[in-house]
Design a protein around this motif. Structure first.
Motif, PDB file in Angstrom:
ATOM      1  N   THR A 135      37.425  52.704  39.586  1.00 28.49           N
ATOM      2  CA  THR A 135      36.305  53.032  38.685  1.00 28.49           C
ATOM      3  C   THR A 135      36.503  54.392  38.030  1.00 28.49           C
ATOM      4  O   THR A 135      36.354  54.554  36.810  1.00 28.49           O
ATOM      5  CB  THR A 135      34.973  53.022  39.463  1.00 28.49           C
ATOM      6  N   TYR A 136      36.863  55.396  38.845  1.00 26.88           N
ATOM      7  CA  TYR A 136      37.039  56.752  38.325  1.00 26.88           C
ATOM      8  C   TYR A 136      38.259  56.846  37.402  1.00 26.88           C
ATOM      9  O   TYR A 136      38.221  57.538  36.380  1.00 26.88           O
ATOM     10  CB  TYR A 136      37.183  57.744  39.481  1.00 26.88           C
ATOM     11  N   ARG A 137      39.331  56.156  37.755  1.00 31.08           N
ATOM     12  CA  ARG A 137      40.539  56.195  36.924  1.00 31.08           C
ATOM     13  C   ARG A 137      40.307  55.500  35.584  1.00 31.08           C
ATOM     14  O   ARG A 137      40.790  55.960  34.541  1.00 31.08           O
ATOM     15  CB  ARG A 137      41.719  55.565  37.664  1.00 31.08           C
ATOM     16  N   LYS A 138      39.582  54.410  35.619  1.00 25.54           N
ATOM     17  CA  LYS A 138      39.276  53.687  34.377  1.00 25.54           C
ATOM     18  C   LYS A 138      38.433  54.565  33.452  1.00 25.54           C
ATOM     19  O   LYS A 138      38.679  54.632  32.233  1.00 25.54           O
ATOM     20  CB  LYS A 138      38.536  52.390  34.701  1.00 25.54           C
ATOM     21  N   ALA A 139      37.451  55.237  34.016  1.00 24.47           N
ATOM     22  CA  ALA A 139      36.588  56.111  33.210  1.00 24.47           C
ATOM     23  C   ALA A 139      37.370  57.288  32.637  1.00 24.47           C
ATOM     24  O   ALA A 139      37.042  57.789  31.553  1.00 24.47           O
ATOM     25  CB  ALA A 139      35.428  56.624  34.064  1.00 24.47           C
ATOM     26  N   ALA A 140      38.421  57.721  33.353  1.00 18.19           N
ATOM     27  CA  ALA A 140      39.224  58.854  32.893  1.00 18.19           C
ATOM     28  C   ALA A 140      40.383  58.430  31.995  1.00 18.19           C
ATOM     29  O   ALA A 140      41.142  59.281  31.520  1.00 18.19           O
ATOM     30  CB  ALA A 140      39.774  59.608  34.102  1.00 18.19           C
ATOM     31  N   GLY A 141      40.517  57.127  31.768  1.00 12.79           N
ATOM     32  CA  GLY A 141      41.589  56.639  30.913  1.00 12.79           C
ATOM     33  C   GLY A 141      42.951  56.625  31.580  1.00 12.79           C
ATOM     34  O   GLY A 141      43.986  56.606  30.910  1.00 12.79           O
ATOM     35  N   LYS A 142      42.970  56.631  32.926  1.00 15.85           N
ATOM     36  CA  LYS A 142      44.246  56.598  33.649  1.00 15.85           C
ATOM     37  C   LYS A 142      44.606  55.153  33.994  1.00 15.85           C
ATOM     38  O   LYS A 142      43.742  54.282  34.115  1.00 15.85           O
ATOM     39  CB  LYS A 142      44.159  57.427  34.931  1.00 15.85           C
ATOM     40  N   LYS A 143      45.889  54.912  34.201  1.00 15.83           N
ATOM     41  CA  LYS A 143      46.348  53.554  34.485  1.00 15.83           C
ATOM     42  C   LYS A 143      45.884  53.106  35.871  1.00 15.83           C
ATOM     43  O   LYS A 143      45.778  53.895  36.805  1.00 15.83           O
ATOM     44  CB  LYS A 143      47.872  53.467  34.389  1.00 15.83           C
ATOM     45  N   LEU A 144      45.602  51.789  35.984  1.00 20.31           N
ATOM     46  CA  LEU A 144      45.230  51.200  37.256  1.00 20.31           C
ATOM     47  C   LEU A 144      46.453  50.528  37.864  1.00 20.31           C
ATOM     48  O   LEU A 144      47.279  49.961  37.153  1.00 20.31           O
ATOM     49  CB  LEU A 144      44.113  50.168  37.075  1.00 20.31           C
ATOM     50  N   ASP A 145      46.585  50.604  39.167  1.00 23.52           N
ATOM     51  CA  ASP A 145      47.694  49.942  39.857  1.00 23.52           C
ATOM     52  C   ASP A 145      47.255  49.615  41.279  1.00 23.52           C
ATOM     53  O   ASP A 145      46.108  49.812  41.652  1.00 23.52           O
ATOM     54  CB  ASP A 145      48.958  50.802  39.859  1.00 23.52           C
ATOM     55  N   ASN A 146      48.173  49.121  42.077  1.00 17.17           N
ATOM     56  CA  ASN A 146      47.859  48.738  43.456  1.00 17.17           C
ATOM     57  C   ASN A 146      48.371  49.751  44.481  1.00 17.17           C
ATOM     58  O   ASN A 146      48.697  49.392  45.600  1.00 17.17           O
ATOM     59  CB  ASN A 146      48.451  47.356  43.749  1.00 17.17           C
ATOM     60  N   ALA A 147      48.446  51.013  44.069  1.00 18.62           N
ATOM     61  CA  ALA A 147      48.995  52.050  44.954  1.00 18.62           C
ATOM     62  C   ALA A 147      48.222  52.172  46.268  1.00 18.62           C
ATOM     63  O   ALA A 147      48.774  52.549  47.291  1.00 18.62           O
ATOM     64  CB  ALA A 147      49.007  53.394  44.238  1.00 18.62           C
ATOM     65  N   LEU A 148      46.912  51.850  46.244  1.00 16.77           N
ATOM     66  CA  LEU A 148      46.086  51.980  47.448  1.00 16.77           C
ATOM     67  C   LEU A 148      45.812  50.643  48.122  1.00 16.77           C
ATOM     68  O   LEU A 148      45.121  50.606  49.133  1.00 16.77           O
ATOM     69  CB  LEU A 148      44.750  52.642  47.098  1.00 16.77           C
ATOM     70  N   ALA A 149      46.369  49.579  47.593  1.00 14.65           N
ATOM     71  CA  ALA A 149      46.005  48.241  48.060  1.00 14.65           C
ATOM     72  C   ALA A 149      46.421  47.945  49.491  1.00 14.65           C
ATOM     73  O   ALA A 149      45.764  47.197  50.203  1.00 14.65           O
ATOM     74  CB  ALA A 149      46.596  47.192  47.121  1.00 14.65           C
ATOM     75  N   ASP A 150      47.544  48.537  49.926  1.00 10.82           N
ATOM     76  CA  ASP A 150      48.063  48.185  51.254  1.00 10.82           C
ATOM     77  C   ASP A 150      47.778  49.251  52.317  1.00 10.82           C
ATOM     78  O   ASP A 150      48.398  49.252  53.377  1.00 10.82           O
ATOM     79  CB  ASP A 150      49.586  47.971  51.162  1.00 10.82           C
ATOM     80  N   ARG A 151      46.828  50.133  52.043  1.00 12.26           N
ATOM     81  CA  ARG A 151      46.507  51.196  53.019  1.00 12.26           C
ATOM     82  C   ARG A 151      45.742  50.604  54.204  1.00 12.26           C
ATOM     83  O   ARG A 151      44.677  50.037  54.026  1.00 12.26           O
ATOM     84  CB  ARG A 151      45.708  52.326  52.365  1.00 12.26           C
ATOM     85  N   LYS A 152      46.299  50.772  55.397  1.00  7.58           N
ATOM     86  CA  LYS A 152      45.713  50.154  56.603  1.00  7.58           C
ATOM     87  C   LYS A 152      44.566  51.001  57.146  1.00  7.58           C
ATOM     88  O   LYS A 152      44.609  52.205  57.143  1.00  7.58           O
ATOM     89  CB  LYS A 152      46.807  50.022  57.682  1.00  7.58           C
TER      90      LYS A 152
END
Length: 449
Positions: free
Chosen positions: A432-449
């Protein structure tokens, strides 16, 4: 051409580990030792506990102020070196100002002790902990698991140094602290000379992983430095995220009762009288606390790295609950239960300082680690700050068993909060914050256990 991954932490990585271990030892010696070995001569347990608490709160305020610009700070190392130098200077004051003389000298000593505590917090548990996140973003659990050996080792030698400080009935405070002063100075010089802000600055690699070319590593470093300047995790975003509180509050409670209780071990163990003789007396119990503290630091660090920070913290919170139950049902007739309770507290003593680094590195991006940690650490420290004073009040007002009843209650609350924590919700907020700031979205946090 790809290079083979290097195992271990690398020479520079080990130098960083040694540096931060000496800084953790400084935090223990400057802030905690006076509570354990000097309180009777320097104004009483409650007076020194109050100074410790006030100093820790000031440290929290300083950290929160630093959090507003930490992402734009080019060199966290320089901040660490400055705080380390100030810690050494104020330790000299603690050693040589005769604070046992009532009046002006005692007031001066108390001021030096308070300011030294602030500097020691900023040194190891803040600035150098950020360095660990920059050097080992995915292996911080193992690194901190080793570095936090300093806490049980430091706590384990209190008895011997207390005996030195009061040998012959005359205070020899400088002698009690002298070995630590030497270690701090050596550690500070080593860090100053051999450890830069980023491993790429000396041809090393993040996480000591050489599966990339030096050019790729340098490009990643420069991109990360630039991204830190525009992090989306500003203080307001961090503090309004529910999962930040779900995981930070347990981290603070773990610190509160490991640090708070260990600063009062003299007073707590004294309640057992001769019952401790079969365990080697005070020195024997402290040796056991040190040994199990070392084991706990390492094992919880490995679990943090292998299973993820959430699971490792839940295990630590369960251990805290067990410690509370054992201590609550102990008595002078059953001193073994109290010894067992302190051993269980020791198991997460070092790891409790590890978790503030781990949780920020585990569930937020590398570029956001500094700003998130700069909020996690002061809040956890604020909770911890009231530990010694709370323990002293409970001890004076209700006896030592009440301390452990409160520990058990904190364990239950911490387990509930950890079960409520969701890394998926953190990622959703990040998106949400990255989208509002115009930054790219990715799955960098998707696999955090």
């Amino acid at each position: 051409m790809e290079q083979k991954k290097v195992r271990g932490y690398g020479v520079r990585g080990w130098v960083l580990i040694i540096w931060i271990a000496t800084a953790f030892l400084a935090y223990t010696a400057v802030g905690n030792y006076p509570l354990n070995i000097l309180s009777e001569l320097y104004g009483g347990q409650q007076a020194l506990s109050t100074i410790y608490t006030v100093a820790s709160v000031i440290g929290v305020i300083v950290q929160l102020i630093a959090s507003s610009f930490i992402g734009r700070l080019r060199s966290v190392k320089k901040l660490g070196c400055l705080m380390g130098l100030l810690t050494i200077i104020f330790l000299l004051g603690i050693m040589f100002i005769p604070g046992y003389i009532p009046g002006g000298m005692q007031m001066l000593w108390r001021a030096v002790y308070g300011i030294g505590t602030v500097c020691s917090v900023m040194y190891g548990t803040f600035a150098l902990s950020i360095l660990v996140g920059q050097w080992f973003p995915t292996r911080k659990g193992g690194v901190m698991g080793i570095a936090t050996f300093a806490f049980p080792i430091g706590n384990g030698v209190i008895g011997a140094f207390a005996a030195t400080a009061f040998k012959g009935g005359t205070p020899h405070v400088a002698l009690a602290f002298a070995p630590f002063l030497i270690i701090f100075i050596i550690g500070w010089i080593i860090g100053l000379v051999f450890v830069p802000d980023y491993p790429e600055e000396v041809g090393a690699y993040r996480d000591n992983n050489a599966d990339m070319t030096p050019e790729m590593a340098k490009a990643m470093m420069e991109e990360e430095i630039e991204n830190k300047k525009t992090t989306v995790w500003k203080l307001n975003h961090t503090l309004t995220t529910r999962d930040f509180w779900f995981i930070t509050l347990p981290a603070g409670l773990l610190l509160m009762f490991s640090v708070g209780t260990m600063t009062q071990t003299n007073q707590i163990l004294a309640q057992m009288g001769d019952g401790l003789d079969k365990y080697g007396g005070f020195a024997g119990v402290m040796a056991m606390i040190m040994i199990f503290g070392l084991i706990g630091s390492f094992v919880l660090g490995v679990l943090d790295q292998k299973l993820g920070t959430k699971k490792a913290m839940i295990i630590a919170c369960v251990i805290m609950l067990i410690a509370g139950i054992l201590g609550a049902v102990s008595s002078p007739a059953k001193p073994g239960l109290l010894v067992a309770a302190l051993i269980f507290l020791a198991l997460f003593m070092g790891a409790s300082s590890n978790f503030t680094v781990s949780l920020a590195a585990q569930y937020w991006r590398r570029e956001d680690f500094g700003t998130v940690f700069a909020a996690v650490n002061p809040i956890a420290n604020l909770i911890c700050a009231f530990g010694p004073m709370l323990i002293a009040i409970l001890m004076i007002g209700s006896g030592y068993t009440m301390i452990f009843k409160v520990v058990a209650g904190a364990g239950i609350v911490s387990i509930i909060l950890m079960l409520l924590f969701s890394s998926k919700h953190v990622k959703a907020k990040d998106d949400t914050y990255r989208k509002a700031a115009g930054k790219k979205l990715d799955n960098a946090l998707a696999d955090r256990k």
